[in-house]
Design an enzyme around this catalytic site. Structure first.
Site, PDB file in Angstrom:
ATOM      1  CB  SER A   1      -0.898   0.000   1.237  1.00  0.00           C
ATOM      2  OG  SER A   1      -0.104   0.213   2.400  1.00  0.00           O
TER       3      SER A   1
ATOM      4  CG  ASP B   1      -3.441  -3.154  -1.981  1.00  0.00           C
ATOM      5  OD1 ASP B   1      -4.270  -3.427  -2.857  1.00  0.00           O
ATOM      6  OD2 ASP B   1      -3.638  -3.321  -0.756  1.00  0.00           O
ATOM      7  CG  HIS B   2      -6.562  -0.084  -2.441  1.00  0.00           C
ATOM      8  ND1 HIS B   2      -7.801  -0.010  -3.034  1.00  0.00           N
ATOM      9  CD2 HIS B   2      -6.544  -1.242  -1.761  1.00  0.00           C
ATOM     10  CE1 HIS B   2      -8.502  -1.080  -2.714  1.00  0.00           C
ATOM     11  NE2 HIS B   2      -7.753  -1.853  -1.954  1.00  0.00           N
TER      12      HIS B   2
ATOM     13  CG  HIS C   1      -9.856  -3.164   2.539  1.00  0.00           C
ATOM     14  ND1 HIS C   1     -10.075  -2.017   1.824  1.00  0.00           N
ATOM     15  CD2 HIS C   1      -9.256  -4.029   1.693  1.00  0.00           C
ATOM     16  CE1 HIS C   1      -9.620  -2.177   0.586  1.00  0.00           C
ATOM     17  NE2 HIS C   1      -9.126  -3.383   0.480  1.00  0.00           N
TER      18      HIS C   1
ATOM     19  N   GLY D   1     -10.145  -7.632   0.451  1.00  0.00           N
ATOM     20  CA  GLY D   1     -10.712  -7.944   1.762  1.00  0.00           C
ATOM     21  C   GLY D   1     -10.775  -9.437   2.023  1.00  0.00           C
ATOM     22  N   GLY D   2      -9.726 -10.175   1.645  1.00  0.00           N
ATOM     23  CA  GLY D   2      -9.725 -11.638   1.772  1.00  0.00           C
ATOM     24  C   GLY D   2      -9.756 -12.150   3.200  1.00  0.00           C
TER      25      GLY D   2
ATOM     26  CG  ASN E   1      -5.910  -7.950  -3.052  1.00  0.00           C
ATOM     27  OD1 ASN E   1      -5.540  -8.717  -3.918  1.00  0.00           O
ATOM     28  ND2 ASN E   1      -6.033  -6.650  -3.241  1.00  0.00           N
TER      29      ASN E   1
ATOM     30  CG  ASN F   1      -2.882  -5.828   4.840  1.00  0.00           C
ATOM     31  OD1 ASN F   1      -1.824  -6.220   5.331  1.00  0.00           O
ATOM     32  ND2 ASN F   1      -3.258  -4.565   4.905  1.00  0.00           N
ATOM     33  CB  THR F   2      -6.688  -7.646   8.248  1.00  0.00           C
ATOM     34  OG1 THR F   2      -6.923  -6.408   7.581  1.00  0.00           O
ATOM     35  CG2 THR F   2      -6.965  -7.473   9.728  1.00  0.00           C
TER      36      THR F   2
END
Ligand code: 13P
Length: 287
Positions: free
Chosen positions: A49, A84-85, A177, A208-209, A229, A231-232
């Site tokens: 990001s 990303d974004h 997300h 928001g996977g 995607n 991330n968290t």
């Protein structure tokens, strides 16, 4: 060598699996993802990001670190380094720094402006052989200060953007997300099917996977999603493992304070999370 995401995503769409984009934050993150991809013989996309890029001392530092690791760790599976974004300016900066893939997120602009800006990047990326992701219908949740409402994309707008010649398209289908709230309505497969109908063979991207149940992931892949995607979920796994280490007082035993020891459980937790996702997405053995 870094590669564009085009070939790996087209293969994924044809083979009915998805390639994971895992966002990176530092050296441990990057090393964990690359080593897991190599071990499982899976293609992989490293997501950066704009905020994480800044944190890691800029895009050139990121490119240097990733290229160094591909060489030193003997990584032979396909790896794309992807913004990303990105803003328009961020995409240009990443292209100049040596990224192999960029996302331009123009979903918050009126569609005409999204089209104009995306078109400029389509031309640049085509000349340089880079992959380009565009977005229609903003993804819910908060990322780098941008808050999206989790709207569903308009399939006709998706077609307009896909027809510009982007490599892959992120379409909002009620995904968010970060952690999903208790009362989340789930993915809108109706929207996804309508988008797929309009854009044909274009690989679709599911943001928001984190926390999407396995059956929804599989259904999304069957409807044309070829990139997911995450991330968290890696952040949560890293934090939980680090907390456990410190709460057990291990940093106070011997040389347990050594960062190479302190960060090891978090590193292992990222490896485990990435492996689990690669299995779920079906990309294992597809390098
Ligand atoms: P999560 O943080 O919800 O996994 O979303 C990641 C993402 O979509 C990055 O673009």
């Amino acid at each position: 060598m870094l590669v564009s995401a085009k070939e790996m995503l087209n293969k994924a769409r044809e083979g009915k699996y998805a390639v994971g984009q895992f966002n990176i934050n530092n050296l441990e993150w990057t090393k964990a993802i690359l080593m897991t991809a190599q071990k499982l013989n899976s293609p992989v996309i490293l997501g950066v990001s704009e905020g994480a890029g800044k944190y890691m001392c800029g895009y050139k530092t990121v490119v240097g670190m990733v290229n160094g690791m591909l060489d030193s760790l003997n990584i032979t599976v396909p790896v794309a380094l992807h913004l990303d974004h990105g803003s328009f300016e961020g995409a240009i900066a990443c292209i100049n720094a040596g990224f192999s893939s960029v996302m331009f997120d123009g979903s918050h602009y009126p569609i005409q402006e999204n089209i104009e800006k995306t078109t400029k990047l389509v031309n640049t990326c085509e000349i340089l052989g880079l992959s380009l992701e565009a977005e229609v219908g903003s993804i819910g949740g908060e990322e780098d200060g941008v808050i999206g409402a989790g709207e569903c994309a308009d399939p006709d707008e998706c077609k307009m953007i896909a027809d510009l010649g982007v490599t892959m398209l992120a379409a909002g289908i009620g995904n968010i997300h970060g952690k999903y709230p208790e009362n989340w309505a789930g993915l809108s497969f109706e929207t996804l099917a309508a988008v797929k109908e309009k854009v044909g063979d274009m690989p679709l991207v599911l943001h928001g996977g984190t926390g999407i149940p396995a059956d929804m992931i599989q259904k999304a892949i069957s409807l044309g999603v070829a990139k997911i995607n995450v991330n968290t979920e890696c952040q949560l796994a890293f934090a939980a493992a680090t907390r456990e280490y410190v709460e057990a007082g291990k940093d106070l035993q011997g040389k347990g304070f050594d960062p190479r020891k302190l960060l090891a459980p978090g590193f292992d937790a990222i490896c485990a999370t990435v492996a689990e996702k690669m299995e779920l997405f079906g990309s294992v053995g597809k390098a």
